[in-house]
Design an enzyme around this catalytic site. Sequence first.
Site, PDB file in Angstrom:
ATOM      1  N   PHE A   1       0.815  -1.219   0.000  1.00 15.70           N
ATOM      2  CA  PHE A   1       0.000   0.000   0.000  1.00 15.70           C
ATOM      3  C   PHE A   1       0.847   1.266   0.000  1.00 15.70           C
ATOM      4  CE2 PHE A   1      -1.813   3.439   2.537  1.00 15.70           C
ATOM      5  CZ  PHE A   1      -3.033   3.657   1.923  1.00 15.70           C
ATOM      6  N   ASP A   2       1.787   1.382   0.957  1.00 14.09           N
ATOM      7  CA  ASP A   2       2.531   2.639   1.054  1.00 14.09           C
ATOM      8  C   ASP A   2       3.557   2.784  -0.058  1.00 14.09           C
ATOM      9  OD1 ASP A   2       3.452   0.455   2.461  1.00 14.09           O
ATOM     10  OD2 ASP A   2       4.417   1.598   4.033  1.00 14.09           O
TER      11      ASP A   2
END
Length: 411
Positions: A189-190
């Site tokens: 995600f990041d």
Amino acid sequence: MTPSYGGLALEIVVPVFNEEAVLESSITRLAEYLTHEMPSAWKITIADNASTDRTPVIAARLSEHMPNVEYRRLEVKGRGFALRDAWGASEAKVLAYLDVDLSTDLAALPPLVAPLLSGHSDISIGTRLGQSSRVSRGPKREFISRSYNLLLRRTMQVRFSDAQCGFKAIRADVAKRLLPHVEDNGWFFDTELLIIAERSGLRIHEIPVDWVDDPDSRVDIKQTALDDLRGMVRVAGSLVKGVIPVQAIYAELGRRPIVPESRPSFFGQVLRFGMVGAVSTLAFALLYLVLQGPFGAQEANFLSLLMTAVGNTAANRRFTFGISGPAKLFTQQFQGLMVFLLAWTITSSSLLVLHAVNPDAAPNLELLTLTAANIFATLLRFILLRLWVFRVRQGEQAAVRGLRPAGEPVR
């Protein structure tokens, strides 16, 4: 950093899954640090991803007894889900997240959020790979982390050094613009968020951190690595297809300077290509010596060339031919791999000839033959890169760099 903001300045999200052993001590320690060191209004949110142990009970008790602590429960696993849910509901000016084990020294927290509160930067990340970072972790994790971030920089043309450190912050208005375009809800995600941010011209501020590895980490390294590679391929495809509106995000939030760079002269290109080629040839030789034993000559040759091909193409794109930015990036990487296949054919043929003449050739003689063939392939590679892969036609210079000429409006 002074408490000059009205309302909530900072919200820190701590994603958790079955963390009953460390949750209370970590949240208490974090709250005590913020109370003494953070002058602006803050809040801690425990984001529970479907824990099945006593984590929900402990988190609920902490939220009841600590005024600046909130508890949110999700019935699905995934760090991305936790951050998307908590950040989307936040009213804070700056949003951050920390790993619950607090592996990162909290002294890095004020400099992490300060450039976001001041408006200087859009995203701020901790890096364990900075020159002044102090990191304690095993050689296996160190090697995997450095290899992943190197691959990420070379293939995605990004500059941030550490995509995976669980110590990041983002301005709320930037998060609101980027989150709808982030598809992954797990560990990637990041990384995906950072790729989209940098390709959209946002400013990413890096903080060197002191970091101690958690010996009780339950991250499945192999599965996470495979998921990350799949995520990189997916994001690359989305950027090529134009699915992610980086130009629109740039128009709204971007900071990238609109200043075209000069392309190196022919002599400069030759000199730089020679430097890149020398490093690549040395890397190839070292890799071949390591891989020749377990894999055999042909397989070691192929793997060694493949592992140096992506980095060589990326280095020549930026360093030798002065091309940066996303335009034609993946097309040029694909063309670079075609040139790699030609180089592999040349070097493989040299091995076949050697073994036909001398079936019992020693590894040192194989290496000498391959090095000579690789030098010839390198010269051919320069010609193909200059005249085909990185050829810049008149009028396309700015487009290749992903920049607009001065005065041209953003579309």
